[in-house]
Design a protein around this motif. Sequence first.
Motif: not given
Lengths: 61, 242
Positions: B123-135
């Motif tokens: 749950w790193d900032p970049r990975l988390t932001a990317f997952l949210i972008l996918f959603l």
Amino acid sequence: MPDLGKYAVEVLSAYAVSLSLLALLIGTTLHRSRSVRRALKQVEARRDDQKPAADKATKDA
Amino acid sequence: MSIWEYANPARFMRFSRTVLPWVSAAAALLILVGLIWGFFFTPDDFRQGSTVKIIYLHVPSATMAINIWVMMLVTSMIWVVRRHHVSVLAAKAAAPIGATMTLIALATGAIWGQPMWGTYWEWDPRLTAFLILFLFYLGYMALWAAIEDPDVAADLTSILCLVGSVFAVISRYAINFWNQGLHQGASLSLDQEENVSDVFWQPLVLSLVGFGFLFLTLVLLRTRTEIRARRLAALKQRERVS
């Protein structure tokens, strides 16, 4: 095939997943393009067939 | 000749019919050369071994995922301001492409992360932001499908696009904002510091440009389909009324 060493599974699965998703994207794009184009052609052909009949009805009226 | 002339659907269809063969050929050539060069003709990295070859898919797809959302934002705002249908249909057409690129980036990142970081996910900032972008991509597509009136759908999805842009920005600049996390900074940079060695950089750039042309090909094709679908819906409606 290059010698991928101990990471062969990771590298090959990354490529397999990516290329499959790209193939799916391209495939669905082309499929939808063709089906919409076909459906539009059919509707436009129906409309063109009805035009002479519509023109005649207008003249008779 | 002004770019606004392509807001005319007939003009857009003529233009896209002319350029499509060229951009699709460029996409195929650049992606093939980039991936074949990267996969077969580059050495292993001294730290990452052969997993470095994943870079030729991961970085282009991640870059495209963010840039496609930015394109959707621009075209959506053009719809909001000038009510050009072609513009918002282009945004609608781009969404599945962006979603696919985000998914490829997430999947290749996870596969790469396991041997390098010892974990598929963090749950790193970049990975988390990317997952949210996918959603957000999924939500955007779902919203288009859920609303019957296309103009209302265009308005609401444009607002969603604006909100989701926060996560596109965070995905790109998280490292700068938080200065922490597992994921490294940018692989490609305009500054002089070398982030990726030349031997990897050259096929990477080819692959990246190839992905750009692939997006262009697919978005032009999908926008043409959306324009036709809109015309089809209008003709069917007219048939029902008459």
